[in-house]
Design a protein around this motif. Structure first.
Motif, PDB file in Angstrom:
ATOM      1  N   LEU A 120      -8.316   8.258   5.145  1.00 18.63           N
ATOM      2  CA  LEU A 120      -7.220   8.500   4.207  1.00 18.63           C
ATOM      3  C   LEU A 120      -6.195   7.369   4.252  1.00 18.63           C
ATOM      4  O   LEU A 120      -5.563   7.058   3.246  1.00 18.63           O
ATOM      5  CB  LEU A 120      -6.541   9.836   4.522  1.00 18.63           C
ATOM      6  CG  LEU A 120      -7.314  11.101   4.133  1.00 18.63           C
ATOM      7  CD1 LEU A 120      -6.585  12.350   4.624  1.00 18.63           C
ATOM      8  CD2 LEU A 120      -7.501  11.167   2.614  1.00 18.63           C
ATOM      9  N   LEU A 121      -6.015   6.789   5.432  1.00 21.92           N
ATOM     10  CA  LEU A 121      -5.135   5.629   5.568  1.00 21.92           C
ATOM     11  C   LEU A 121      -5.976   4.369   5.432  1.00 21.92           C
ATOM     12  O   LEU A 121      -6.927   4.157   6.185  1.00 21.92           O
ATOM     13  CB  LEU A 121      -4.415   5.664   6.917  1.00 21.92           C
ATOM     14  CG  LEU A 121      -3.457   6.836   7.145  1.00 21.92           C
ATOM     15  CD1 LEU A 121      -2.888   6.812   8.558  1.00 21.92           C
ATOM     16  CD2 LEU A 121      -2.325   6.824   6.119  1.00 21.92           C
ATOM     17  N   ARG A 122      -5.599   3.517   4.500  1.00 19.68           N
ATOM     18  CA  ARG A 122      -6.426   2.349   4.177  1.00 19.68           C
ATOM     19  C   ARG A 122      -6.004   1.093   4.922  1.00 19.68           C
ATOM     20  O   ARG A 122      -6.837   0.219   5.190  1.00 19.68           O
ATOM     21  CB  ARG A 122      -6.368   2.085   2.662  1.00 19.68           C
ATOM     22  CG  ARG A 122      -6.646   3.291   1.797  1.00 19.68           C
ATOM     23  CD  ARG A 122      -8.009   3.903   2.062  1.00 19.68           C
ATOM     24  NE  ARG A 122      -9.089   2.978   1.742  1.00 19.68           N
ATOM     25  CZ  ARG A 122     -10.373   3.249   1.930  1.00 19.68           C
ATOM     26  NH1 ARG A 122     -10.729   4.398   2.469  1.00 19.68           N
ATOM     27  NH2 ARG A 122     -11.282   2.357   1.605  1.00 19.68           N
TER      28      ARG A 122
ATOM     29  N   CYS B 128       0.853  -1.188   0.000  1.00 17.21           N
ATOM     30  CA  CYS B 128       0.000   0.000   0.000  1.00 17.21           C
ATOM     31  C   CYS B 128       0.892   1.242   0.000  1.00 17.21           C
ATOM     32  O   CYS B 128       1.141   1.859   1.044  1.00 17.21           O
ATOM     33  CB  CYS B 128      -0.928  -0.008   1.213  1.00 17.21           C
ATOM     34  SG  CYS B 128      -2.192   1.297   1.145  1.00 17.21           S
ATOM     35  N   LEU B 129       1.356   1.625  -1.186  1.00 19.33           N
ATOM     36  CA  LEU B 129       2.308   2.724  -1.288  1.00 19.33           C
ATOM     37  C   LEU B 129       1.706   4.059  -0.859  1.00 19.33           C
ATOM     38  O   LEU B 129       2.413   4.939  -0.362  1.00 19.33           O
ATOM     39  CB  LEU B 129       2.832   2.821  -2.720  1.00 19.33           C
ATOM     40  CG  LEU B 129       3.627   1.614  -3.227  1.00 19.33           C
ATOM     41  CD1 LEU B 129       4.102   1.846  -4.657  1.00 19.33           C
ATOM     42  CD2 LEU B 129       4.808   1.327  -2.312  1.00 19.33           C
ATOM     43  N   GLY B 130       0.397   4.226  -1.044  1.00 15.62           N
ATOM     44  CA  GLY B 130      -0.252   5.471  -0.641  1.00 15.62           C
ATOM     45  C   GLY B 130      -0.160   5.701   0.858  1.00 15.62           C
ATOM     46  O   GLY B 130       0.174   6.801   1.316  1.00 15.62           O
ATOM     47  N   ASP B 131      -0.425   4.653   1.643  1.00 10.36           N
ATOM     48  CA  ASP B 131      -0.321   4.764   3.102  1.00 10.36           C
ATOM     49  C   ASP B 131       1.122   5.017   3.537  1.00 10.36           C
ATOM     50  O   ASP B 131       1.383   5.804   4.451  1.00 10.36           O
ATOM     51  CB  ASP B 131      -0.824   3.481   3.767  1.00 10.36           C
ATOM     52  CG  ASP B 131      -2.330   3.472   3.939  1.00 10.36           C
ATOM     53  OD1 ASP B 131      -2.996   4.316   3.297  1.00 10.36           O
ATOM     54  OD2 ASP B 131      -2.843   2.636   4.699  1.00 10.36           O
TER      55      ASP B 131
ATOM     56  N   GLN C 236       3.519   6.491   1.808  1.00  7.91           N
ATOM     57  CA  GLN C 236       3.911   7.860   1.464  1.00  7.91           C
ATOM     58  C   GLN C 236       3.303   8.867   2.436  1.00  7.91           C
ATOM     59  O   GLN C 236       3.992   9.769   2.917  1.00  7.91           O
ATOM     60  CB  GLN C 236       3.489   8.186   0.038  1.00  7.91           C
ATOM     61  CG  GLN C 236       3.912   9.583  -0.413  1.00  7.91           C
ATOM     62  CD  GLN C 236       3.503   9.878  -1.843  1.00  7.91           C
ATOM     63  OE1 GLN C 236       2.509   9.343  -2.330  1.00  7.91           O
ATOM     64  NE2 GLN C 236       4.261  10.718  -2.516  1.00  7.91           N
ATOM     65  N   LYS C 237       2.017   8.730   2.747  1.00 10.44           N
ATOM     66  CA  LYS C 237       1.371   9.665   3.677  1.00 10.44           C
ATOM     67  C   LYS C 237       2.013   9.590   5.059  1.00 10.44           C
ATOM     68  O   LYS C 237       2.232  10.615   5.716  1.00 10.44           O
ATOM     69  CB  LYS C 237      -0.124   9.349   3.778  1.00 10.44           C
ATOM     70  CG  LYS C 237      -0.931   9.608   2.522  1.00 10.44           C
ATOM     71  CD  LYS C 237      -2.402   9.309   2.767  1.00 10.44           C
ATOM     72  CE  LYS C 237      -3.240   9.526   1.502  1.00 10.44           C
ATOM     73  NZ  LYS C 237      -3.031   8.460   0.526  1.00 10.44           N
ATOM     74  N   THR C 238       2.317   8.381   5.501  1.00  5.55           N
ATOM     75  CA  THR C 238       2.910   8.210   6.825  1.00  5.55           C
ATOM     76  C   THR C 238       4.314   8.795   6.881  1.00  5.55           C
ATOM     77  O   THR C 238       4.687   9.457   7.861  1.00  5.55           O
ATOM     78  CB  THR C 238       2.948   6.712   7.193  1.00  5.55           C
ATOM     79  OG1 THR C 238       1.620   6.184   7.163  1.00  5.55           O
ATOM     80  CG2 THR C 238       3.509   6.523   8.588  1.00  5.55           C
TER      81      THR C 238
ATOM     82  N   ASN D  23       5.521  11.213   4.985  1.00  2.03           N
ATOM     83  CA  ASN D  23       5.411  12.671   4.917  1.00  2.03           C
ATOM     84  C   ASN D  23       5.053  13.248   6.283  1.00  2.03           C
ATOM     85  O   ASN D  23       5.598  14.273   6.703  1.00  2.03           O
ATOM     86  CB  ASN D  23       4.350  13.079   3.889  1.00  2.03           C
ATOM     87  CG  ASN D  23       4.809  12.840   2.456  1.00  2.03           C
ATOM     88  OD1 ASN D  23       5.997  12.682   2.189  1.00  2.03           O
ATOM     89  ND2 ASN D  23       3.860  12.805   1.536  1.00  2.03           N
TER      90      ASN D  23
END
Length: 211
Positions: A153-155, A75-78, A80-82, A84
């Motif tokens: 936002l975090l999956r 889960c690259l989105g999670d 990246q958000k974490t 950042n």
């Protein structure tokens, strides 16, 4: 020597062409082989220089917060958000007006194959529970983290959060610079002015950081 002449020497060149805010890291010294089922990561440490009152940080920590975050490694989105948000909070800790924090350590394991997660372990030491609370309620970075958790936002992000407070005095063990005997300091007898003395030979203790 070969390692220093190749990988370690190339490290600054690679970092020079990477985008601002990211870097690669090559460990400069050999580490123990802990087994095939042990997963390695990278850790960062920061110690502040001010107390809650604004003076030099010389107090024993009396409150600790440990947060173990885990994200599905695909889960690259999670991730990246974490990461950042981690950078935002790290920058907050480094601000001159930051008070009450003794030190912060973060360890990141990009991949833990047996668990199929990316793991982030964050450990912070504070002068007091009140100092930690004051930062948490005022921190923009912490508010963003809470928003990401509650808004969806975090999956895949899950975490273990533990707050730790000593039941008795905190203790720091230093070494006498003359006879190498332990010199034990506790919250009750910790004095920031001048080096502590060995109770046997009277020598000055080595100046170890508090954390």
């Amino acid at each position: 020597l070969l390692w220093h002449l190749t990988v370690v020497a190339v490290q600054p060149l690679v970092n020079g062409v990477l985008p601002t805010g990211v870097r690669v890291y090559a460990c400069e010294t050999p580490v123990p082989e802990l087994g095939h089922d042990t997963h390695l990561g990278v850790a960062a440490h920061f110690a502040t220089c001010k107390t809650a009152e604004g003076s030099k940080a010389t107090r024993m920590p009396q409150y600790f917060v440990c947060n173990v975050g885990q994200i599905a490694q695909n889960c690259l989105g999670d991730i990246q958000k974490t990461m950042n948000n981690l950078m935002d909070i790290w920058k907050e800790f480094r601000q001159p007006e930051m008070k009450g924090l003794v030190a912060n350590v973060v360890a990141i394991f990009p991949s833990v194959p047996g668990q199929r997660v990316c793991k982030e372990i964050n450990f912070s030491a504070w002068e007091s529970g009140q100092a930690a609370y004051d930062w948490y309620v005022r921190s923009p970075g912490h508010k963003r983290a809470l928003h990401m958790h509650s808004s969806g936002l975090l999956r895949t992000f899950g975490n273990l959060l533990a707050s730790l407070e000593p039941e008795g005095n905190s203790m720091q063990r230093r070494r006498c610079g003359r006879c190498a005997r332990p010199v034990v300091l506790e919250t009750s007898n910790f004095k920031p002015s001048g080096p502590p003395r060995c109770g046997i030979c009277g020598g000055s203790a080595l100046s170890h950081p508090i954390f």
